[in-house]
Design a protein around this motif. Sequence first.
Motif, PDB file in Angstrom:
ATOM      1  N   ASN A  48       0.841  -1.193   0.000  1.00 59.86           N
ATOM      2  CA  ASN A  48       0.000   0.000   0.000  1.00 59.86           C
ATOM      3  C   ASN A  48       0.883   1.253   0.000  1.00 59.86           C
ATOM      4  OD1 ASN A  48      -2.073  -1.819   0.283  1.00 59.86           O
ATOM      5  ND2 ASN A  48      -3.014  -0.824   2.049  1.00 59.86           N
ATOM      6  N   VAL A  49       0.474   2.227  -0.788  1.00 63.06           N
ATOM      7  CA  VAL A  49       1.095   3.553  -0.758  1.00 63.06           C
ATOM      8  C   VAL A  49      -0.034   4.501  -0.365  1.00 63.06           C
ATOM      9  CG1 VAL A  49       2.401   5.302  -2.030  1.00 63.06           C
ATOM     10  CG2 VAL A  49       2.671   2.865  -2.601  1.00 63.06           C
ATOM     11  N   PRO A  50      -0.261   4.700   0.937  1.00 61.91           N
ATOM     12  CA  PRO A  50      -1.459   5.396   1.405  1.00 61.91           C
ATOM     13  C   PRO A  50      -1.721   6.703   0.650  1.00 61.91           C
ATOM     14  CG  PRO A  50      -0.265   4.515   3.255  1.00 61.91           C
ATOM     15  CD  PRO A  50       0.599   4.283   2.058  1.00 61.91           C
ATOM     16  N   GLN A  61       8.138   5.783   0.115  1.00 62.84           N
ATOM     17  CA  GLN A  61       7.488   4.495   0.303  1.00 62.84           C
ATOM     18  C   GLN A  61       7.712   3.591  -0.901  1.00 62.84           C
ATOM     19  OE1 GLN A  61       6.177   3.657   3.171  1.00 62.84           O
ATOM     20  NE2 GLN A  61       5.515   1.621   2.549  1.00 62.84           N
ATOM     21  N   GLU A  77      -3.854   1.848  -3.300  1.00 61.72           N
ATOM     22  CA  GLU A  77      -4.148   3.207  -2.826  1.00 61.72           C
ATOM     23  C   GLU A  77      -3.411   4.293  -3.614  1.00 61.72           C
ATOM     24  OE1 GLU A  77      -4.603   4.182   1.309  1.00 61.72           O
ATOM     25  OE2 GLU A  77      -4.558   2.077   1.895  1.00 61.72           O
ATOM     26  N   ARG A 262       6.993  -1.321   7.695  1.00 61.89           N
ATOM     27  CA  ARG A 262       5.933  -0.479   7.153  1.00 61.89           C
ATOM     28  C   ARG A 262       6.462   0.833   6.585  1.00 61.89           C
ATOM     29  NH1 ARG A 262       3.617  -2.516  11.934  1.00 61.89           N
ATOM     30  NH2 ARG A 262       1.956  -4.004  11.497  1.00 61.89           N
ATOM     31  N   SER A 265       3.734   3.554   5.610  1.00 56.07           N
ATOM     32  CA  SER A 265       2.423   2.934   5.410  1.00 56.07           C
ATOM     33  C   SER A 265       1.942   2.299   6.706  1.00 56.07           C
ATOM     34  CB  SER A 265       2.497   1.876   4.311  1.00 56.07           C
ATOM     35  OG  SER A 265       1.255   1.206   4.172  1.00 56.07           O
ATOM     36  N   ASP A 266       0.624   2.129   6.823  1.00 54.72           N
ATOM     37  CA  ASP A 266       0.077   1.387   7.957  1.00 54.72           C
ATOM     38  C   ASP A 266      -0.003  -0.107   7.651  1.00 54.72           C
ATOM     39  OD1 ASP A 266      -1.851   1.780   6.039  1.00 54.72           O
ATOM     40  OD2 ASP A 266      -3.499   2.046   7.461  1.00 54.72           O
ATOM     41  N   HIS A 267       0.519  -0.504   6.488  1.00 51.23           N
ATOM     42  CA  HIS A 267       0.549  -1.910   6.095  1.00 51.23           C
ATOM     43  C   HIS A 267       1.970  -2.311   5.740  1.00 51.23           C
ATOM     44  CE1 HIS A 267      -3.886  -2.736   5.431  1.00 51.23           C
ATOM     45  NE2 HIS A 267      -3.856  -1.433   5.644  1.00 51.23           N
TER      46      HIS A 267
END
Length: 279
Positions: A48-50, A61, A77, A262, A265-267
């Motif tokens: 994920n790249v918020p 990221q 994202e 992470r 990211s939050d993932h």
Amino acid sequence: MTSARRIALLALPLAALGGGLLAGEGAASPTGNEERAAVAPVKFVTANVPFGLSAKKARAQVKHVMSARPDVMVLQEVRHRDVQALVDGLSPKGTWKVFQPDRAKGASAVAWNRKRFEPVGQGSRVAFRSKAYDRHLLWAALKDVRTERVYTAVGLHYPPNASKDPAMRDLYVTMNGNYRKLVGELRGKGRHPVVGGDWNHPLDVRREPWSPVPVNRRLGMTTNWLQGTPCSSGTSARGGRIDGFAFDKSWTVLRDQGCMKRLHSDHRPVHMSVVSKEK
């Protein structure tokens, strides 16, 4: 015996072989299949790249994800971001090719190393539409130029909180239907998908009947989490082993896998290396 005569006699066996040994004929050489089997596995990474990240942090990221040295990246994202420009700015221009169709709101981008792969098909379809946002399913069939094996990368991002929010559950179930159709259509074309993404539901245990583990099992597919443990903790900062891959293990062999930190990211990005049995 003169030196000239000894040389002539020694040359006779070689002449009888027609120079084959000198030319390399008759020496053990790998078959085409053996050469293909010796080729390094393909490394996939899903991350994920918020969408709320600043341009600077988004670049960092993507750079972090690329540090895993993947052959194929599936990014979630990305929304409004120009992923092609991002990867071109982080590596020699022309190294990566990105499939990121217009208006794929909240969807994935699929990127691959152009030196290793050439695309032989790609597409996008709506996963679901809602008043708040849309999600799409992306796919790219990639032929390894050295082995001619085809790896079909699919990117997806399921809606969150489907276990508690009935509206999100309806969207999840709708996306399942479109996911099943896509897998069926790809298989009908002889493609065997490697599906990477943020599933927003566990990939290591069955929960509801509409959750990823039973849905993929009904498709004859497994997840990388069911074939091992890439990291001991969950991939989401909120908990849960929800990021990773689904594939048909009768066509795709998992060689190794792991999780990255992470960073912004939050993932956690998840990577795995596989070999296709297609060729």
